[in-house]
Design an enzyme around this catalytic site. Structure first.
Site, PDB file in Angstrom:
ATOM      1  N   CYS A 361      44.912  42.135  40.219  1.00 50.37           N
ATOM      2  CA  CYS A 361      45.381  43.041  39.175  1.00 50.37           C
ATOM      3  C   CYS A 361      46.281  44.181  39.669  1.00 50.37           C
ATOM      4  O   CYS A 361      47.270  44.494  39.002  1.00 50.37           O
ATOM      5  CB  CYS A 361      44.230  43.576  38.329  1.00 50.37           C
ATOM      6  SG  CYS A 361      42.674  43.761  39.166  1.00 50.37           S
ATOM      7  N   ARG A 390      37.331  37.398  49.701  1.00 46.96           N
ATOM      8  CA  ARG A 390      36.213  38.319  49.524  1.00 46.96           C
ATOM      9  C   ARG A 390      35.184  38.042  50.606  1.00 46.96           C
ATOM     10  O   ARG A 390      34.834  36.885  50.847  1.00 46.96           O
ATOM     11  CB  ARG A 390      35.594  38.129  48.139  1.00 46.96           C
ATOM     12  CG  ARG A 390      36.600  38.451  47.055  1.00 46.96           C
ATOM     13  CD  ARG A 390      36.048  38.204  45.679  1.00 46.96           C
ATOM     14  NE  ARG A 390      37.021  38.636  44.679  1.00 46.96           N
ATOM     15  CZ  ARG A 390      36.825  38.624  43.379  1.00 46.96           C
ATOM     16  NH1 ARG A 390      35.661  38.203  42.896  1.00 46.96           N
ATOM     17  NH2 ARG A 390      37.750  39.045  42.550  1.00 46.96           N
ATOM     18  N   GLN A 408      42.258  32.484  42.010  1.00 44.13           N
ATOM     19  CA  GLN A 408      41.942  32.814  40.623  1.00 44.13           C
ATOM     20  C   GLN A 408      43.114  32.423  39.736  1.00 44.13           C
ATOM     21  O   GLN A 408      44.266  32.641  40.103  1.00 44.13           O
ATOM     22  CB  GLN A 408      41.728  34.316  40.472  1.00 44.13           C
ATOM     23  CG  GLN A 408      40.524  34.842  41.197  1.00 44.13           C
ATOM     24  CD  GLN A 408      40.374  36.337  40.967  1.00 44.13           C
ATOM     25  OE1 GLN A 408      41.337  37.090  41.080  1.00 44.13           O
ATOM     26  NE2 GLN A 408      39.179  36.768  40.639  1.00 44.13           N
ATOM     27  N   ASP A 410      44.579  34.015  37.236  1.00 42.14           N
ATOM     28  CA  ASP A 410      44.374  35.402  36.848  1.00 42.14           C
ATOM     29  C   ASP A 410      45.495  35.838  35.918  1.00 42.14           C
ATOM     30  O   ASP A 410      46.666  35.685  36.254  1.00 42.14           O
ATOM     31  CB  ASP A 410      44.421  36.253  38.129  1.00 42.14           C
ATOM     32  CG  ASP A 410      43.534  37.471  38.023  1.00 42.14           C
ATOM     33  OD1 ASP A 410      42.958  37.691  36.948  1.00 42.14           O
ATOM     34  OD2 ASP A 410      43.425  38.198  39.034  1.00 42.14           O
ATOM     35  N   HIS A 412      46.837  39.114  33.379  1.00 45.67           N
ATOM     36  CA  HIS A 412      46.647  40.479  32.905  1.00 45.67           C
ATOM     37  C   HIS A 412      47.582  40.710  31.755  1.00 45.67           C
ATOM     38  O   HIS A 412      48.772  40.423  31.840  1.00 45.67           O
ATOM     39  CB  HIS A 412      46.860  41.470  34.047  1.00 45.67           C
ATOM     40  CG  HIS A 412      45.853  41.278  35.136  1.00 45.67           C
ATOM     41  ND1 HIS A 412      46.107  40.519  36.248  1.00 45.67           N
ATOM     42  CD2 HIS A 412      44.558  41.678  35.224  1.00 45.67           C
ATOM     43  CE1 HIS A 412      45.008  40.475  36.990  1.00 45.67           C
ATOM     44  NE2 HIS A 412      44.057  41.151  36.406  1.00 45.67           N
ATOM     45  N   LYS A 493      33.088  43.056  28.904  1.00 46.98           N
ATOM     46  CA  LYS A 493      33.756  41.748  28.897  1.00 46.98           C
ATOM     47  C   LYS A 493      33.017  40.764  28.010  1.00 46.98           C
ATOM     48  O   LYS A 493      31.820  40.904  27.751  1.00 46.98           O
ATOM     49  CB  LYS A 493      33.875  41.205  30.312  1.00 46.98           C
ATOM     50  CG  LYS A 493      32.601  40.595  30.852  1.00 46.98           C
ATOM     51  CD  LYS A 493      32.801  39.892  32.182  1.00 46.98           C
ATOM     52  CE  LYS A 493      31.468  39.411  32.727  1.00 46.98           C
ATOM     53  NZ  LYS A 493      31.394  39.290  34.164  1.00 46.98           N
ATOM     54  N   HIS A 539      41.945  41.803  31.308  1.00 54.03           N
ATOM     55  CA  HIS A 539      41.866  40.834  32.410  1.00 54.03           C
ATOM     56  C   HIS A 539      41.405  39.525  31.791  1.00 54.03           C
ATOM     57  O   HIS A 539      40.404  39.506  31.089  1.00 54.03           O
ATOM     58  CB  HIS A 539      40.824  41.227  33.449  1.00 54.03           C
ATOM     59  CG  HIS A 539      41.072  42.551  34.108  1.00 54.03           C
ATOM     60  ND1 HIS A 539      41.401  42.653  35.436  1.00 54.03           N
ATOM     61  CD2 HIS A 539      41.021  43.812  33.640  1.00 54.03           C
ATOM     62  CE1 HIS A 539      41.530  43.928  35.762  1.00 54.03           C
ATOM     63  NE2 HIS A 539      41.302  44.650  34.688  1.00 54.03           N
TER      64      HIS A 539
END
Length: 672
Positions: A361, A390, A408, A410, A412, A493, A539
């Site tokens: 992000c 991670r 991911q 991902d 945004h 979320k 997200h």
RNA sequence: GCCGGCUUGGCGCAAUUGGUAGCGCACCGCUCUUGUAAAGCGGUGGUUGCGGGUUCGAGUCCCGCAGCCGGCUCCA
């Protein structure tokens, strides 16, 4: 909800044994509360039976079995101190503080002792005690004493705060001990602090139970507390149901993605690379590419912009985003670069810390900020397959579902305040549509709300955002399950849970509101009235991580992918070498039209080739011999062994192409 | 990270009380190949996860480490 089988009109004081003669009734609900059958009731009470095969009944069965386990443990080892022993999904556990951990041999001995207790038919007798009496009786049980202390703080009718099963032992209100009484001698042979209710006697546990495994568990679920030894077991009303459960476990083990990944040559975790870091082999690589390509097509056709960002960055970016403050221990340590030191060891040039990125992000925020933004551009949807790293704790790593390097999908999305709700709705619809394309179609939603100990932003922001998510979730028509405290620190979320082919649920997509990062990155757009405003950020991860989604699909399909995902879609098997050129030409045509087709040119005989193709779960086998060559046809053989002979070549190719385009499962004759 | 278990050729497994490391599949070679789940013969491949120790001798026993598995904790 328990539907009353019968509601008795009572004329006087009686109990459950008198009311319910059906032997499958193991407890009852009196005015809505679960009680032992021995509880006395009066004519003003509403009484409903609880049968052993109902959800409540199963919990009672499993909890009573846990008691028998604890009794057996203390019979074998009187020094063992009791923790808690609640029912869980499909079974139960009981925690013990013992000098040395349990071994598999110990389990065998416990199994034997438990059988003895079950056969003895000990009665579970409930007894109300005062706190002081309980303390005196349980003076040798330090953990139970701690629970007695906790009880005082329990909310009215509710559970112990931070309940992790303790409420099974001590509920609100009065404290009770259950005595296990030998029916012959009338002697109390064992007792445990417990809220109940229980089965009337241990004989009703029957033989549908088994001890499963041992594990360690922190007392009351906190790392700061001592570790106890936990024994897991399962219990069912009948032996047949136990066997069915064990069979389900075996079936699940057969589709374990780690096993299938090796068998089908899809991916591996070479020790040389490091824990939690996978490599995808050619066959896994193409499946992964298909998963991504389909999603990429979906993104482009739904007004997303594709972006890209690097794998490492200076630490300041994650200071801005807040990740270094909140999640530093979950990030790989910094690489300290560009520092220069002179001969005396003095720093002559200040270095810089670079980090592997754990999140995408912040990069997308920089893309948003790269130039002035107009309200006309919003919603702005930035999407990337972003690989992140991670530093997951070693003990948590597991196959492809929990790794240290993951990609991911991902996205945004930057929106105005007014656009939030419509965009969320649109997101959920997009998620459902896309997941269906992968063959998943059984969903429910989960709403994760604020963790009071870990959040940023104002209470009002959270309330508004949570309410908006709730409304959108409700409007979807799916079940919406609350997940209190489950949100990340920056916003609530809603997540989409999907059920797979054998009924397991997986958290897949998440749609998460964030009012923290736009502020931290000072994101703004120019509104129609010329003023600068801050966008709201959403997200949105659709598959979660590609690696984990790969594992989920692999287990969902048990390795037998639908045609479009199959690593090898079509394999040509000539009846004899002589027909290889004829089949080879057909395979070449298929390849030319984008089908992953091969010919089996090994010197195995046809039957062996069929066997090999079947065990490697190739969806379509194309077979040709003299008959087919003469007629310019081919024959199909499917995974289940069914066949369709004499299909004209052009038709065969067209049917294969159509099934790929439709994402069709091709497993038997008629699917193609 | 914590607790427990496991680790034998690519994969699945064997190796009586410590006494020369075997089998099947896969792989390679040769011979074979005519319609729907395993043709035959031969061959290559392991200093038993790594490092120490005990012993005349260790795959078998002891210690440390790594990896994996099952849990716990964690999961942006």
């Amino acid at each position: 909800m328990v539907v009353p089988m019968e509601t008795e009109e009572m004329e006087q004081v009686t109990d459950g044994f008198a009311l319910f003669t059906d032997r499958s009734v193991v407890a009852m609900r009196v005015n809505g509360e679960l009680k032992d059958l021995a509880t006395t009731v009066t004519e003003t009470d509403t009484v409903e039976p609880v049968t052993i095969d109902s959800p409540d009944g199963l919990n009672i069965l499993r909890h009573s079995t846990a008691h028998v386990l604890a009794q057996a443990v203390q019979a074998v080892n009187p020094e063992a101190k009791l923790g808690i022993g609640p029912p869980v999904t499909d079974g139960f556990y009981y925690d013990f503080d013992v000098e040395t951990p349990f071994t598999p041999e110990d389990l065998k001995a416990l199994d034997k002792e438990m059988s003895r207790i079950v056969r003895a038919g000990q009665r579970f007798i409930r007894r109300v005690v005062t706190d002081d009496e309980a303390r005196a009786e349980l003076a040798a049980e330090p953990y139970k004493l701690e629970l007695i202390g906790l009880k005082g703080g329990a909310a009215e009718g509710g559970a112990v705060p931070g309940d992790a099963g303790e409420s099974v032992e001590v509920g609100a209100g009065e404290l009770t001990i259950y005595d296990n009484v030998d029916p012959k001698s009338g002697e109390t042979v064992w007792k445990d602090l417990c809220r109940g209710p229980h089965l009337p006697n241990t004989r009703m546990i029957g033989n549908g139970w088994a001890l499963m495994r041992v594990a360690a568990a922190y007392w009351r679920g906190s790392e700061k507390n001592p570790q106890l030894q936990r024994i897991y077991g399962t219990a069912w009303p009948t032996k047949d149901e136990l066997r069915a459960y064990q069979h389900r476990l075996e079936e699940a083990a057969k589709r374990d993605h780690r096993k299938l990944g090796a068998e089908l040559d899809l991916f591996s975790f070479p020790d040389e690379i490091g824990s939690g870091l996978a490599v995808f082999h050619p066959k896994g690589g193409i499946v992964r590419a298909e998963i991504e390509n389909y999603l990429r097509d979906q993104l482009v056709s739904h007004d997303y912009e594709l972006v890209n960002s690097p794998h490492i960055t200076k630490g300041s970016l994650f200071e801005t985003s807040g990740h270094l403050q909140w999640y530093k221990e979950g990030m790989f340590p910094a690489m300290h670069l560009d520092e220069e030191i002179d001969g005396e060891g003095n720093v002559t040039k200040q270095g810089q810390d670079y980090y592997l990125k754990p999140m995408n992000c912040p990069f997308h925020n920089l893309i948003f900020r790269a130039r002035g933004r107009s309200y006309r551009e919003l919603p702005l949807r930035l999407a990337e397959f972003g690989t992140v790293y991670r530093y997951e704790k070693s003990g948590t790593l597991s196959g492809l579902t929990r790794v240290r390097g993951l990609t991911q999908d991902d996205a945004h999305i930057y929106v105005t305040d007014e656009q939030v709700k419509d965009e969320l709705k649109r997101q959920l619809e997009f998620v459902f549509e896309t997941l269906r394309g992968y063959g998943l179609d059984d969903f429910y939603l989960e709403l994760s709300t604020k963790d009071p100990d870990k959040y940023v932003g104002s209470d009002e922001q959270w309330e508004v955002a949570t309410e908006t998510l709730r409304e959108v979730g409700m409007e979807s028509g799916l079940d919406l399950v609350p997940d209190p405290g489950g949100a990340a620190f920056y916003g609530p979320k809603i997540s989409v849970q999907a059920r797979d082919a054998i009924g397991r649920t997986w958290q897949l997509s998440t749609v998460q509101l964030d009012f923290n990062q736009p502020e931290r990155f000072e994101l703004e757009y120019t509104a129609s009235d010329g003023t600068k405003k801050q966008p709201i950020m959403i997200h949105r991860a659709l598959l979660g991580s590609i690696e984990r989604f790969f594992a989920i699909l692999l287990e969902h399909y048990a390795g037998a992918f639908p045609l479009w995902l199959a690593p090898v879609q079509v394999i040509g098997i000539p009846v004899a070498d002589e027909y290889a050129p004829y089949l080879g030409a057909i395979v070449a045509q298929l390849k030319g039209s984008g089908v992953r087709a091969q010919i089996d040119g090994s010197d195995d005989r046809m039957q062996k080739k069929i066997r090999n193709a079947t065990t490697s779960k190739i969806p379509v086998q194309l077979i040709a011999g003299e008959t087919d060559r003469a007629a310019e046809t081919v024959s199909f053989r499917f995974r289940d062994g069914t066949q369709e002979n004499g299909v004209p070549v052009a038709e065969a190719i067209e049917r294969i192409r159509a099934a790929i385009a439709d994402h069709r499962m091709v497993a038997t004759q008629g699917d193609l």
